[in-house]
Design a protein around this motif. Sequence first.
Motif, PDB file in Angstrom:
ATOM      1  N   ILE A   4       0.665  -1.286  -0.018  1.00 35.50           N
ATOM      2  CA  ILE A   4       0.143  -0.058   0.095  1.00 35.50           C
ATOM      3  C   ILE A   4       0.945   1.151  -0.082  1.00 35.50           C
ATOM      4  O   ILE A   4       1.806   1.342   0.756  1.00 35.50           O
ATOM      5  N   PHE A   5       0.466   2.211  -1.056  1.00 32.93           N
ATOM      6  CA  PHE A   5       1.447   3.434  -0.942  1.00 32.93           C
ATOM      7  C   PHE A   5       0.180   4.470  -0.955  1.00 32.93           C
ATOM      8  O   PHE A   5      -0.906   4.340  -1.281  1.00 32.93           O
ATOM      9  N   SER A   6       0.880   5.832  -0.591  1.00 32.16           N
ATOM     10  CA  SER A   6       0.080   6.919  -0.709  1.00 32.16           C
ATOM     11  C   SER A   6       0.852   7.934  -1.498  1.00 32.16           C
ATOM     12  O   SER A   6       1.919   8.232  -1.247  1.00 32.16           O
ATOM     13  N   TYR A   7       0.073   8.429  -2.680  1.00 31.26           N
ATOM     14  CA  TYR A   7       0.422   9.496  -3.161  1.00 31.26           C
ATOM     15  C   TYR A   7       0.092  10.757  -2.584  1.00 31.26           C
ATOM     16  O   TYR A   7      -1.184  11.165  -2.504  1.00 31.26           O
ATOM     17  N   ASN A   8       0.931  11.893  -2.397  1.00 35.37           N
ATOM     18  CA  ASN A   8       0.720  13.123  -1.914  1.00 35.37           C
ATOM     19  C   ASN A   8       0.894  14.125  -3.034  1.00 35.37           C
ATOM     20  O   ASN A   8       1.696  14.331  -3.753  1.00 35.37           O
ATOM     21  N   PRO A   9      -0.196  14.768  -3.795  1.00 32.51           N
ATOM     22  CA  PRO A   9      -0.091  15.560  -5.042  1.00 32.51           C
ATOM     23  C   PRO A   9       0.554  17.028  -4.566  1.00 32.51           C
ATOM     24  O   PRO A   9       0.814  17.685  -5.367  1.00 32.51           O
ATOM     25  N   ARG A  38      11.622  -5.009  -5.095  1.00 28.19           N
ATOM     26  CA  ARG A  38      12.135  -6.284  -5.155  1.00 28.19           C
ATOM     27  C   ARG A  38      12.785  -6.530  -3.785  1.00 28.19           C
ATOM     28  O   ARG A  38      12.994  -7.702  -3.408  1.00 28.19           O
ATOM     29  N   ALA A  39      13.169  -5.363  -2.933  1.00 32.11           N
ATOM     30  CA  ALA A  39      13.720  -5.588  -2.050  1.00 32.11           C
ATOM     31  C   ALA A  39      12.761  -5.738  -0.752  1.00 32.11           C
ATOM     32  O   ALA A  39      11.526  -5.662  -0.675  1.00 32.11           O
ATOM     33  N   PRO A  40      13.301  -6.399   0.721  1.00 29.11           N
ATOM     34  CA  PRO A  40      12.444  -6.645   1.706  1.00 29.11           C
ATOM     35  C   PRO A  40      11.905  -5.299   2.002  1.00 29.11           C
ATOM     36  O   PRO A  40      12.529  -4.284   2.079  1.00 29.11           O
ATOM     37  N   PRO A  41      10.510  -4.999   2.439  1.00 25.22           N
ATOM     38  CA  PRO A  41       9.847  -6.349   3.001  1.00 25.22           C
ATOM     39  C   PRO A  41       8.845  -6.854   1.726  1.00 25.22           C
ATOM     40  O   PRO A  41       8.173  -7.724   2.004  1.00 25.22           O
ATOM     41  N   HIS A  42       8.886  -6.209   0.469  1.00 23.75           N
ATOM     42  CA  HIS A  42       7.967  -6.250  -0.513  1.00 23.75           C
ATOM     43  C   HIS A  42       8.228  -7.641  -1.343  1.00 23.75           C
ATOM     44  O   HIS A  42       7.450  -8.543  -1.366  1.00 23.75           O
ATOM     45  N   ALA A  46       4.444   0.694   4.419  1.00 26.31           N
ATOM     46  CA  ALA A  46       5.178  -0.126   5.126  1.00 26.31           C
ATOM     47  C   ALA A  46       6.518   0.258   5.668  1.00 26.31           C
ATOM     48  O   ALA A  46       6.921   0.112   6.768  1.00 26.31           O
ATOM     49  N   CYS A  47       7.109   0.885   4.515  1.00 32.36           N
ATOM     50  CA  CYS A  47       8.597   1.436   5.116  1.00 32.36           C
ATOM     51  C   CYS A  47       8.589   2.875   5.622  1.00 32.36           C
ATOM     52  O   CYS A  47       9.688   3.356   6.307  1.00 32.36           O
ATOM     53  N   GLN A  48       7.324   3.573   5.563  1.00 30.57           N
ATOM     54  CA  GLN A  48       7.172   4.885   6.139  1.00 30.57           C
ATOM     55  C   GLN A  48       8.174   5.862   5.584  1.00 30.57           C
ATOM     56  O   GLN A  48       8.840   6.691   6.178  1.00 30.57           O
ATOM     57  N   SER A  49       8.235   5.564   4.148  1.00 32.40           N
ATOM     58  CA  SER A  49       9.555   6.475   3.484  1.00 32.40           C
ATOM     59  C   SER A  49       9.107   6.648   2.193  1.00 32.40           C
ATOM     60  O   SER A  49       8.240   5.860   1.809  1.00 32.40           O
ATOM     61  N   LEU A  94       4.229   8.990   6.717  1.00 35.57           N
ATOM     62  CA  LEU A  94       5.764   9.345   6.614  1.00 35.57           C
ATOM     63  C   LEU A  94       6.261   9.045   8.064  1.00 35.57           C
ATOM     64  O   LEU A  94       5.852   9.754   8.808  1.00 35.57           O
ATOM     65  N   ALA A  95       7.411   8.424   8.373  1.00 39.42           N
ATOM     66  CA  ALA A  95       7.924   8.274   9.693  1.00 39.42           C
ATOM     67  C   ALA A  95       8.049   9.851  10.275  1.00 39.42           C
ATOM     68  O   ALA A  95       8.977  10.598   9.344  1.00 39.42           O
ATOM     69  N   SER A  96       8.130   9.981  11.314  1.00 45.54           N
ATOM     70  CA  SER A  96       8.123  11.352  12.179  1.00 45.54           C
ATOM     71  C   SER A  96       9.388  10.950  13.326  1.00 45.54           C
ATOM     72  O   SER A  96       9.200   9.901  13.902  1.00 45.54           O
ATOM     73  N   TYR A  97      10.322  11.948  13.286  1.00 46.72           N
ATOM     74  CA  TYR A  97      11.243  11.686  14.459  1.00 46.72           C
ATOM     75  C   TYR A  97      11.226  13.026  15.285  1.00 46.72           C
ATOM     76  O   TYR A  97      10.805  14.135  14.974  1.00 46.72           O
ATOM     77  N   GLN A  98      11.900  12.794  16.571  1.00 45.44           N
ATOM     78  CA  GLN A  98      11.950  13.801  17.391  1.00 45.44           C
ATOM     79  C   GLN A  98      13.396  14.365  17.280  1.00 45.44           C
ATOM     80  O   GLN A  98      14.380  13.584  17.211  1.00 45.44           O
TER      81      GLN A  98
END
Length: 245
Positions: free
Chosen positions: A14-19, A45-49, A28-31, A91-95
């Motif tokens: 599952i992907f999300s497109y941000n226009p 082709r790479a994990p985890p897909h 899955a990768c949050q990237s 998308l992954a968020s960081y402190q």
Amino acid sequence: MDSDYKGSSIRVVIFSYNPVHQVIICQACQSCIVPGARSQERHLRAPPHRLVGEALHATLQQLRGYKLRTVEELKQSKPQLGDSCPALPHLASYQGLRCLQAQCGFKTRQATAIQKHVVTAYQIKAASHCTRQPLWQACQLQTYFTSKGRIDYFEVTGPAAASDGQDSGSSNGSRPLATTTVTATATATATAAQQALFASIEQDTRTIQQDIDREAAIIQDLNASRTKRVPWLEKTGFPAYLAGL
């Protein structure tokens, strides 16, 4: 997201497109996926897909239908100092920490890095940082890409919630933030023939395992043909000791 059908792996990516940002985010990768056919194929082709064959081809075709900014364009158009950019969903968020010196856009996730920054860039002792006169401030960070050499943090506000028409944080003014969920399914739409094949494979697997288990339960006698093929059994005397068990 991975699901199983009768023991056979059915991968649903599952992907999300941000226009607004013009990026595709892998949930899955949050990237974000690096734009370009080769980069997209490497990601799938790479994990985890681990997509291959028709599933890989169909997903690549689907991703090519979206308008994407290049890596260089994203560097130039990313939210800047003073922008109010809501966190991108999925998308992954960081402190992180950001420098509070005027017009300084330095951001980092490492306390040692911000301390070194104020010393080298402004000749200010890091020890002088205090509540009354802070040199840096905690913030929430995101980056389009997480691969080495492509990390480029920008500051965001609020939780990474689903799209609800919030502004994008562009310096050109407020624009609605809309996201489109793209679902790439390896075999999620399996036909009846495919389902029958999965069931057949699973049954064959169970049969083979049962045969292996039965063979493992048999202890060969000393005079059995196995001792001719494996002479060390005679030398150790194991068959004589185990006979009849």
